[in-house]
Each structure stands twice: as structure tokens, then as C-alpha cells.
Design a protein around this motif. Sequence first.
Motif, mmCIF file in Angstrom:
data_model
loop_
_atom_site.group_PDB
_atom_site.id
_atom_site.type_symbol
_atom_site.label_atom_id
_atom_site.label_comp_id
_atom_site.label_asym_id
_atom_site.label_seq_id
_atom_site.Cartn_x
_atom_site.Cartn_y
_atom_site.Cartn_z
ATOM 1 N N ILE A 20 -18.942 -50.445 -14.780
ATOM 2 C CA ILE A 20 -19.179 -49.429 -15.808
ATOM 3 C C ILE A 20 -18.361 -48.163 -15.526
ATOM 4 O O ILE A 20 -18.566 -47.127 -16.126
ATOM 5 C CB ILE A 20 -20.683 -49.079 -15.917
ATOM 6 C CG1 ILE A 20 -21.218 -48.648 -14.542
ATOM 7 C CG2 ILE A 20 -21.468 -50.247 -16.494
ATOM 8 C CD1 ILE A 20 -22.616 -48.052 -14.586
ATOM 9 N N CYS A 63 -18.351 -46.014 -13.171
ATOM 10 C CA CYS A 63 -19.168 -44.836 -12.842
ATOM 11 C C CYS A 63 -18.520 -44.012 -11.723
ATOM 12 O O CYS A 63 -18.858 -42.848 -11.521
ATOM 13 C CB CYS A 63 -20.562 -45.277 -12.416
ATOM 14 S SG CYS A 63 -20.552 -46.269 -10.905
ATOM 15 N N SER A 88 -13.068 -49.900 -7.170
ATOM 16 C CA SER A 88 -13.216 -50.476 -8.498
ATOM 17 C C SER A 88 -11.897 -51.136 -8.936
ATOM 18 O O SER A 88 -11.866 -52.287 -9.379
ATOM 19 C CB SER A 88 -13.622 -49.358 -9.467
ATOM 20 O OG SER A 88 -13.344 -49.719 -10.770
ATOM 21 N N CYS A 108 -22.785 -49.734 -5.609
ATOM 22 C CA CYS A 108 -22.402 -50.221 -6.942
ATOM 23 C C CYS A 108 -23.628 -50.607 -7.775
ATOM 24 O O CYS A 108 -24.355 -51.538 -7.421
ATOM 25 C CB CYS A 108 -21.462 -51.420 -6.824
ATOM 26 S SG CYS A 108 -20.990 -52.053 -8.437
ATOM 27 N N ILE A 111 -21.593 -55.478 -7.876
ATOM 28 C CA ILE A 111 -20.317 -56.180 -7.647
ATOM 29 C C ILE A 111 -20.097 -56.280 -6.136
ATOM 30 O O ILE A 111 -20.126 -55.265 -5.439
ATOM 31 C CB ILE A 111 -19.147 -55.431 -8.333
ATOM 32 C CG1 ILE A 111 -19.419 -55.325 -9.834
ATOM 33 C CG2 ILE A 111 -17.818 -56.148 -8.070
ATOM 34 C CD1 ILE A 111 -18.444 -54.460 -10.593
HETATM 35 S S1 SF4 Z 1 -17.208 -51.043 -9.168
HETATM 36 FE FE1 SF4 Z 1 -19.366 -50.465 -9.300
HETATM 37 S S2 SF4 Z 1 -19.535 -48.479 -8.317
HETATM 38 FE FE2 SF4 Z 1 -17.346 -48.842 -8.730
HETATM 39 S S3 SF4 Z 1 -16.980 -47.876 -10.677
HETATM 40 FE FE3 SF4 Z 1 -17.490 -49.999 -11.114
HETATM 41 S S4 SF4 Z 1 -19.702 -50.038 -11.450
HETATM 42 FE FE4 SF4 Z 1 -19.227 -48.067 -10.479
#
Ligand code: SF4
Length: 442
Positions: free
Chosen positions: A368, A370, A384, A416, A420
Amino acid sequence: MAFFGFKHGVHPPEEKELTSGLPIRRMPYPDEIILPLRQHAGKPATLCVKVGDYVERGDPVGHADGYMSVPIHASAAGTVSAIDLWPHPDGSYAQAVHIKVDKYALQAARPRMVPRWEGLTVQQVVKAVQDAGVVGLGGAAFPTHVKLAPPKDYTVHTLIINGAECEPYLTSDHRTMVEFPDRVHFGCRVMMHTLGVTKAVIGVERNKPDAIEALERAKPKDLDITILPMTVKYPQGAEKMLIHAVTGVEVPSGKLPVTVGVVVQNVGSLAAIAEVFDTGLPLLERIVTVTGHGLKRPANLIVPVGTKMKDLLAYCDGVTPNAAEVIIGGPMMGQSLANLEAPVIKGTTGVVVLTADEVRGEKVYPCIHCGRCLEACPVFLNPSWLGDLARVKRYDEMAANHLSDCMLCGSCSYVCPSNIPLSQLFQASKAALRRIQTAGAA
Ligand code: SF4
Ligand code: SF4
């Protein structure tokens, strides 16, 4: 002394209270010992016994195969009953020597020469440590003698002792510092003398006040050793993070600590060095934290190397009905154990039994974006983006984006929200890259 810390990192629940107050106990000898010839970083040992041989405790079963290797010794007297491929704690199979333990043996190692280290040359100390099979006991199992003789092009000015033990659950280093501070200091003395350094710093996280106190109390007056209390943060025990926390200096990407004048050693390894020069005994046993909410009787145990995991768990009264997974090492960097027949090896810091409630759900959601993994990564990678590249097997691009700097600390996976398994993806990608590079070189 200033404490510099490091940026990013995470604060997982410590869970150390299960064993942090439990004194180290000695586990009885099991019926059978399994000694894989591959149990340290570098080249595996070469076999030097055959089926039917009787070995005394401390006899070698495998010789060092070159400088980047150490011997493997029989941790109990008995008869070599088999030599075969056997489950290794890393999930693979490795050539291993089986010893049927002689239950009538005294298990007192043969008297050996105890080298008086003060009179030895650097080369003699290095050889004595290699012959004793000492490796880093913090988990990486890097041959200790190699760290004692850094390349001549660099000047080492500081020895940093790793007493951080930042992984949740693990307390073997903690108890070593509390119960054997003299051995830690003695090992430190030998190492300082051999490296020719006048300054050592023992970094200990503040959640071990009794260890800090014990080390302070036992500190030799004639050596410049600082016990540095550090704020609690994961992965402070990782070599490069610890160097930054203690000195404020960053080890450049792809470089070794020695390039910034530092050598790092774990407290357990120092205690093992002390043992070599105190008793002449090689590395035959290690302290293992056996713990977790899925275990009936957590403990800190002195365990003969080669003890099967199933025997270790049985000695701790077995697992609870809701036990779901056994992890070798801590839960952040450790590996799920595939086979309880696998033995404790020199690098086994702990065995953690997790319950079904603690084991993360399997469902993985899309990223997502984040950014939490970026905020967690202590080496400032973009997990990511690396995860996206791993999924489509673009390993060259991962290498160009500094995959080699990833220390597989698991901080990104931990934060995460989409579950993931980033660090597992990076571990698999590193292995794939190694295969590609090896095939290219052939
Ligand atoms: S891999 Fe997980 S923690 Fe990293 S940006 Fe994506 S959702 Fe967020
Ligand atoms: S990318 Fe690697 S070093 Fe960074 S947090 Fe993830 S596992 Fe740790």
C-alpha cells in the motif's frame, strides 16, 4: 563515553523475561551426538574419523580445510556409529559424524597443553584459537582466528565487544555476562593484546542492568575497557549498527569494519577464547537459550555441540499443545526449523518455540506504499521497491539498488502491514544472485 546510536530500526516486544533471570544449567549428555562438518562461515572441515573409531571428548572429527576453516571436535566420548548426510539446522543436508555417546565415560577431556598466551606470538595465538575451533558465537559463526589477524594495510584502534543481544527472546549472551564476566574480560584481554589495541568498548543494551553491573564489577584495572550502556533498539547487535552506535562512524557500503579501524567480537566468543587459554579445551559446547511461549520449561543451557533439537526440547519438558513453529535463532533473523533431528551447531544462539497465536497469518496483501519499511530499514534501503524487483526476478537491478547491504534483519517485514515477507524475498534473491554469479564465473 558518548553513545551515538543509529537511525531507523524497530522495537519488537522483548520477551526476554521468560529466561533472563534463569541461571545457566548444564544439559546432560544425550545418547547420540551429530556433528555436521559444515557449521561455520568459510570452508567446512574435512573428515578425519571413520565408522567404528572410538573418540575421546575433545578429539577432532574434522580438520580445518585451510585458513578460512576450523576443526570440529567430538563434544562427547563415544563410538563413531555413522557418517552420512543429515538434516542441518539451516534446512539443508550436510555430511555429519554420528557419535554413540559412551554412557560410562567420564567425559573429562584428555589433559591438553594450556598455552600461556602472554608468551605467544600473534601467529601462535591465532593458531591456538583456530585449532580450538572457535567461531563467532553470536550466530554468524565467522572463524574467530581470522578476526585476530586483520590485514596489515589497516590499523585497528578499537575492539568493540557485542553484548547488545537485541533479538527478542534470546538471553544466552546476557547470562554469560552476568555469570562469567571474568571470562569475558579475560577473552577481551587476549584479543586486545593480540590485536595490539589499547581500547575496548563493551556495548550492552540497557535492558540488562545486571550484566552491566557484573561487567563493571569484574573490570580489570590495568585495561582501558568501557562498558557502554545502550538504548534498546533492534538490530543494534548487527556489526555495522553496533559500530555506528559506539563510535558514530559509518562503515562504507561493501567494506569491512577493519577499514574504519574496528574489530567486533561477541561476548560469547570472548568467553570461548578465555576457555581455550584457561583450560586448553576446544569449543565443545555452547550456551543456548531454549524458550518461547510454546515451550513448557524455558531455560539457558550449556549444550554439547551436536545435541539434536528434539533432545533439547525434550529436556525442557517438551512443547505446549498450542506450539506451532520452532525457530532457530531469534524470531527476527532466525529460521524456521524443518526437522527436529537437526543438531545444535556452534552458531546456534537460541531455539524459540512460538505458539499458533504468535505465528504470523499467511495472508499477504498488496503493498500500500505506506513507507513504513523505508522508515524501519537501518541501512536506508527501499525494501518496498526491492520487494517489487524480487517478485519479477530482476536480480541485476536489485544488486544495483544495494541488495548486498541488506543484512536480512527482518525489520522491514516486521513493520509491513501487508504481511509481505520482504526479508525472505531478499534472502532468496541473494541466493539466486550467488547462483547466477557462480554460473557466470564457471
Ligand atoms: S512493502 Fe509493506 S511496509 Fe513497505 S511500503 Fe509496502 S506495505 Fe508499506
Ligand atoms: S531491507 Fe534488509 S536491512 Fe533493510 S530492513 Fe529489510 S531486511 Fe533489514
